[in-house]
Design an enzyme around this catalytic site. Sequence first.
Site, PDB file in Angstrom:
ATOM      1  N   CYS A  94      42.431  35.849  24.843  1.00  0.00           N
ATOM      2  CA  CYS A  94      41.669  34.816  25.549  1.00  0.00           C
ATOM      3  C   CYS A  94      40.250  34.625  25.000  1.00  0.00           C
ATOM      4  O   CYS A  94      40.089  34.063  23.931  1.00  0.00           O
ATOM      5  CB  CYS A  94      41.676  35.087  27.045  1.00  0.00           C
ATOM      6  SG  CYS A  94      41.328  33.590  27.986  1.00  0.00           S
ATOM      7  N   ARG A 128      40.443  23.659  34.359  1.00  0.00           N
ATOM      8  CA  ARG A 128      40.760  24.848  33.566  1.00  0.00           C
ATOM      9  C   ARG A 128      42.272  24.940  33.429  1.00  0.00           C
ATOM     10  O   ARG A 128      43.019  24.481  34.295  1.00  0.00           O
ATOM     11  CB  ARG A 128      40.250  26.114  34.277  1.00  0.00           C
ATOM     12  CG  ARG A 128      38.749  26.247  34.306  1.00  0.00           C
ATOM     13  CD  ARG A 128      38.347  27.548  34.990  1.00  0.00           C
ATOM     14  NE  ARG A 128      38.661  28.728  34.181  1.00  0.00           N
ATOM     15  CZ  ARG A 128      37.907  29.167  33.183  1.00  0.00           C
ATOM     16  NH1 ARG A 128      36.806  28.534  32.871  1.00  0.00           N
ATOM     17  NH2 ARG A 128      38.255  30.233  32.503  1.00  0.00           N
ATOM     18  N   HIS A 194      47.168  36.968  29.016  1.00  0.00           N
ATOM     19  CA  HIS A 194      46.683  38.267  29.447  1.00  0.00           C
ATOM     20  C   HIS A 194      47.181  38.599  30.827  1.00  0.00           C
ATOM     21  O   HIS A 194      48.182  38.054  31.253  1.00  0.00           O
ATOM     22  CB  HIS A 194      45.167  38.443  29.308  1.00  0.00           C
ATOM     23  CG  HIS A 194      44.305  37.397  29.914  1.00  0.00           C
ATOM     24  ND1 HIS A 194      42.969  37.592  30.106  1.00  0.00           N
ATOM     25  CD2 HIS A 194      44.548  36.148  30.345  1.00  0.00           C
ATOM     26  CE1 HIS A 194      42.453  36.495  30.613  1.00  0.00           C
ATOM     27  NE2 HIS A 194      43.371  35.613  30.771  1.00  0.00           N
TER      28      HIS A 194
HETATM   29  N1  GLN Z   1      35.432  31.973  28.891  1.00  0.00           N
HETATM   30  C1  GLN Z   1      36.617  31.490  28.217  1.00  0.00           C
HETATM   31  C2  GLN Z   1      37.137  30.177  28.782  1.00  0.00           C
HETATM   32  O1  GLN Z   1      37.041  29.926  29.943  1.00  0.00           O
HETATM   33  C3  GLN Z   1      37.688  32.554  28.183  1.00  0.00           C
HETATM   34  C4  GLN Z   1      38.106  33.021  29.530  1.00  0.00           C
HETATM   35  C5  GLN Z   1      38.977  34.232  29.503  1.00  0.00           C
HETATM   36  O2  GLN Z   1      38.855  35.124  28.658  1.00  0.00           O
HETATM   37  N2  GLN Z   1      39.835  34.302  30.494  1.00  0.00           N
HETATM   38  O3  GLN Z   1      37.651  29.361  28.038  1.00  0.00           O
END
Ligand code: GLN
Length: 245
Positions: A94, A128, A194
Site C-alpha cells: 500500500c 477512497r 493488506h
Molecule cells: N496514504 C496512502 C493512500 O491513502 C496509502 C494508505 C495505506 O497505506 N493504506 O493512498
Amino acid sequence: MELRVVALYPEQMNIYADRGNILFLQRRCEWRGIQFSYDASGPGEPLDAAAHDLIYLGGGQDRDQRIVAGDMVSTKRQALAEAVSDGAVVLAVCGGYQLLGQSYELGDERIEGLGLADLETVREPGPRLIGNVEIEIDLGDGPTRLAGFENHGGRTYLGEGARPLGRVIRGFGNNGKDGLEGVRRENMIGTYLHGPLLPKNAWLADRLIELALARRLGSPPDLAPLDDSLESAAHQSAHRAALRG
Ligand code: GLN
C-alpha cells in the site's frame, strides 16, 4: 538455513496490522527449523543491501509517507536499487508500494519516490478505494489467487516498462479502472493488498521465503509442508468476503 528480514520504517509504516506479515514469515521459518533474523531500518539509517534476503515496507498514512519518502530516497535508495537488481525479495504494501514509483501525489504536492518501478500515484476526484479484493497472480509456479483488503486514496498507474503483480478479480486494484493490481520487478512486489496479506495467503509467504532463500543458496530449498488448516480457513474467509464485495 537462515532468512534475514529487514523492515523499513516499521514505526512509521505499519498500518492495518502489517507487522503480522513479518510474524507470519518468522513462524513459518521457525516451524521448519529455518533460522530467522529480523532487523529494522528507520529514519536516517543506512541500509546494507547485501545483509538482507527479504525487505519489507508496510503501509502508511499520508503524513508518515511524506516523512519516510524524503528520508528513504536520501538514505536507502541506492542500496535498495542494488538489492532489487541482485534478486533480493522486496514486499511493499500500500503506502510502501506507492513509494516504489517515481512520484506520489499528496494534495498539490508531488513527492518523489524511489523510482524502483515505472509507476506513479496520483489523486483523482472520487472516494477512497476501500474494500475486500481478490487478484490472480503468477509468481512462476502457476496462477494463484490472493485475497485481501485495500484502502487507498491514491490511484497508481503503471508506465510502459512496468509489469503488474496481477489482475483484479474483485475490488479496485491499482486505480479502479485498468483491472491491474500491484507491480512486479525481479523479486520486488508492490501491492495494495493488506490487512494482513500473508496470513490470509500462506502460499505467498512460502513463495517469498523460497525466492529469498534460493537467491542465497543458489537453488530453491525444499520447504516442508505445514498444517495450514487455519491459514486455509483465513484465506477462504477473505475470498468469500471479496466475492460479497
Ligand atoms: N496514504 C496512502 C493512500 O491513502 C496509502 C494508505 C495505506 O497505506 N493504506 O493512498
